[in-house]
Design an enzyme around this catalytic site. Structure first.
Site, PDB file in Angstrom:
ATOM      1  N   TYR A  23      22.381  -6.625  -7.007  1.00 44.38           N
ATOM      2  CA  TYR A  23      23.827  -6.469  -6.945  1.00 44.38           C
ATOM      3  C   TYR A  23      24.430  -7.849  -6.756  1.00 44.38           C
ATOM      4  O   TYR A  23      24.180  -8.515  -5.759  1.00 44.38           O
ATOM      5  CB  TYR A  23      24.224  -5.559  -5.781  1.00 44.38           C
ATOM      6  CG  TYR A  23      25.669  -5.116  -5.841  1.00 44.38           C
ATOM      7  CD1 TYR A  23      26.006  -3.869  -6.353  1.00 44.38           C
ATOM      8  CD2 TYR A  23      26.689  -5.945  -5.417  1.00 44.38           C
ATOM      9  CE1 TYR A  23      27.334  -3.455  -6.424  1.00 44.38           C
ATOM     10  CE2 TYR A  23      28.020  -5.547  -5.490  1.00 44.38           C
ATOM     11  CZ  TYR A  23      28.332  -4.303  -5.991  1.00 44.38           C
ATOM     12  OH  TYR A  23      29.646  -3.895  -6.062  1.00 44.38           O
ATOM     13  N   ASP A  31      21.434 -15.776  -4.102  1.00 42.49           N
ATOM     14  CA  ASP A  31      22.643 -15.049  -3.721  1.00 42.49           C
ATOM     15  C   ASP A  31      22.509 -14.599  -2.271  1.00 42.49           C
ATOM     16  O   ASP A  31      21.823 -13.624  -1.966  1.00 42.49           O
ATOM     17  CB  ASP A  31      22.851 -13.862  -4.673  1.00 42.49           C
ATOM     18  CG  ASP A  31      24.161 -13.133  -4.395  1.00 42.49           C
ATOM     19  OD1 ASP A  31      24.783 -13.383  -3.331  1.00 42.49           O
ATOM     20  OD2 ASP A  31      24.566 -12.295  -5.229  1.00 42.49           O
ATOM     21  N   LYS A  38      31.134 -12.364   2.352  1.00 40.79           N
ATOM     22  CA  LYS A  38      31.049 -11.422   3.487  1.00 40.79           C
ATOM     23  C   LYS A  38      31.256 -12.050   4.870  1.00 40.79           C
ATOM     24  O   LYS A  38      32.389 -12.209   5.310  1.00 40.79           O
ATOM     25  CB  LYS A  38      29.706 -10.691   3.432  1.00 40.79           C
ATOM     26  CG  LYS A  38      29.548  -9.844   2.142  1.00 40.79           C
ATOM     27  CD  LYS A  38      28.491  -8.803   2.299  1.00 40.79           C
ATOM     28  CE  LYS A  38      28.078  -8.119   1.012  1.00 40.79           C
ATOM     29  NZ  LYS A  38      28.912  -6.996   0.626  1.00 40.79           N
TER      30      LYS A  38
HETATM   31  N1  PMP Z   1      26.155 -10.403  -4.104  1.00 40.26           N
HETATM   32  C1  PMP Z   1      25.531  -9.631  -3.197  1.00 40.26           C
HETATM   33  C2  PMP Z   1      24.109  -9.931  -2.833  1.00 40.26           C
HETATM   34  C3  PMP Z   1      26.191  -8.552  -2.609  1.00 40.26           C
HETATM   35  O1  PMP Z   1      25.560  -7.773  -1.726  1.00 40.26           O
HETATM   36  C4  PMP Z   1      27.544  -8.299  -2.966  1.00 40.26           C
HETATM   37  C5  PMP Z   1      28.335  -7.153  -2.361  1.00 40.26           C
HETATM   38  N2  PMP Z   1      27.641  -6.107  -1.832  1.00 40.26           N
HETATM   39  C6  PMP Z   1      28.155  -9.136  -3.923  1.00 40.26           C
HETATM   40  C7  PMP Z   1      27.431 -10.183  -4.455  1.00 40.26           C
HETATM   41  C8  PMP Z   1      29.570  -8.922  -4.346  1.00 40.26           C
HETATM   42  O2  PMP Z   1      30.446  -9.223  -3.312  1.00 40.26           O
HETATM   43  P1  PMP Z   1      31.956  -8.713  -3.350  1.00 40.26           P
HETATM   44  O3  PMP Z   1      31.939  -7.246  -3.100  1.00 40.26           O
HETATM   45  O4  PMP Z   1      32.634  -9.502  -2.258  1.00 40.26           O
HETATM   46  O5  PMP Z   1      32.505  -9.068  -4.703  1.00 40.26           O
END
Ligand code: PMP
Length: 424
Positions: free
Chosen positions: A148, A233, A262
């Site tokens: 994700y 990430d 986050k």
């Molecule tokens: N990368 C990772 C590893 C995530 O867990 C998430 C959100 N769960 C995102 C990117 C996307 O973040 P956002 O919801 O702030 O766009």
């Protein structure tokens, strides 16, 4: 505390109706079904709804609330900045942004030093993809199945779940998805046309999947061999969630690019970032400093929150707390799993990023509903509905963890009885 609404039942019904009509009918139905109310007030690891019901937050806003809700030091920093200058002119030097970039450079792994600030995890990934392509002059990017990385078109091209991708195809060209945790699968696709490999140190939404120990070191070697960029990430794993400051730290690997979001906002402001080595930065911004920009990105309010958040994480020993409480929680959850192996398949994770995999998604859903009824908020992972995630604030106490464990054990017992009664 701000007083609760005067007629909380009617208020809740009105908000549910507005949500159903003007926001998202399907989601409103799900929330109603789970018996969830309107969030009203939050402090530390707890949320109160408009009806005055108190919940221990064991979802932590998908891992956003490392510091819990409304951490006083972050709130104070944001209030102070609000009276100075909340949003950037975009034409002058910006002090909170510069100081936050310096602080991150001190904390980020390896030779990573330079940062671009944006507003979300997806935007951070967008930037990282652009940087990898610009720096290498190549197109191909290897990502993983179940990953994700966000839902904007670029980040969605990296994300590895069909149900979110299919309706929007064709996405960006050049993305390949290989099984997570399998370095051989990356080796089979990595070549001199590959711009980057993008990977989560632990797959979060994919179901809290911890890779084999040699996985990230092998990806590092492979990227080095072909001069490809290793993007890690850390949007979910970053800033202590896994019991180390960075998820990648468990492997000792030094990435080229790190994405973050986050927890960086301290649970008070939205902020994201992507950071890289000076060499890659020169490739990205050397010719044109405005090649990648954002109006809100790097705004003073968000950066003030970020600075305060990083200070709190250090001063309050939140990384150690995540490791300490996480180990206890993992142990307790595994005891429940051992009691009900026909219901719970596996418990896994690191620090306060723990996944409980059920044999069926329905079992997990029933358990979640029961946990919420008993005052603990939990949810499943977005790419793997069989897995309940436990991602409480890193500030939780042993007592909070014990309460959550007790509620989890009770909820599993009730859910399992219900399933057995239906099957009988
Ligand atoms: N990368 C990772 C590893 C995530 O867990 C998430 C959100 N769960 C995102 C990117 C996307 O973040 P956002 O919801 O702030 O766009």
């Amino acid at each position: 505390m701000v007083p609760f609404p005067e007629n909380p039942e009617a208020f809740t019904e009105t908000i549910a109706e507005l949500t159903e009509r003007y926001l998202n009918p399907g989601l409103a139905k799900v929330l109603r079904f789970a018996g969830l109310g309107v969030e009203w007030y939050a402090e530390g690891a707890y949320i109160w709804d408009a009806q005055g019901r108190k919940f221990l937050d064991f979802l932590g806003g998908y891992g956003m609330f490392a510091l819990g809700h409304r951490h006083p030091k972050v709130v104070e920093a944001v209030k102070r900045q609000l009276d100075l200058m909340p949003m950037p002119s975009k034409i002058m030097f910006n002090a909170p942004q510069a100081k936050l970039a310096e602080k991150l450079a001190q904390l980020l792994p390896g030779a990573i030093e330079c940062t671009f600030f944006c507003n979300s995890g997806a935007e951070a990934v967008e930037g990282a993809i652009k940087l990898a392509r610009k720096a290498t002059g190549r197109v191909k990017i290897i990502s993983t199945i179940g990953s994700y990385h966000g839902k904007t078109l670029g980040s969605l091209s990296a994300s590895g779940r069909e149900v979110y991708r299919k309706p929007f195809e064709p996405l960006l060209p050049g993305f390949v998805h290989v099984p997570y945790g399998d370095a051989d699968a990356v080796a089979a696709h990595l070549d001199e046309h590959t711009a980057a490999v993008i990977v989560e140190p632990i797959q979060g939404e994919g179901g809290i999947r911890v890779p084999p120990d040699d996985y990230l070191p092998r990806l590092r070697e492979l990227c080095d061999r072909y001069n490809a960029v290793l993007i890690v990430d850390e949007v979910q794993t970053g800033l202590g969630r896994t019991g180390k400051l960075w998820g990648v730290e468990h492997s000792g690997v030094q990435p080229d690019v790190v994405t973050l979001a986050k927890s960086l906002g301290g649970g008070v402001m939205p902020i994201g970032s992507f950071s890289a080595t000076p060499k890659l930065w020169e490739e990205m911004f050397g010719e044109n400093p405005l090649l990648h920009t954002s109006t809100f990105g790097g705004n003073e309010l968000a950066c003030a929150a970020g600075l305060a958040a990083l200070e709190v994480i250090e001063q309050e020993g939140l990384v150690e707390n995540a490791r300490h409480i996480g180990a206890k929680l993992l142990h307790g959850l595994r005891q429940v799993q051992a009691e009900y192996p026909d219901f719970i398949q596996e418990v896994r994770g690191r620090g306060l990023m723990i996944g409980v995999e059920f044999h069926e998604a329905d079992y997990g859903e029933l358990t979640i509903t029961n946990m919420i009824q008993r005052g603990v908020i939990a949810a499943y992972t977005l790419n793997n509905p069989k897995v309940i995630r436990m991602e409480p604030p890193l500030i939780i106490t042993e007592r909070d963890a014990e309460f959550a464990l007790q509620v989890f054990a009770e909820s599993v017992a009730v859910a399992r009885e219900l399933v057995q009664a239906v099957l009988a």
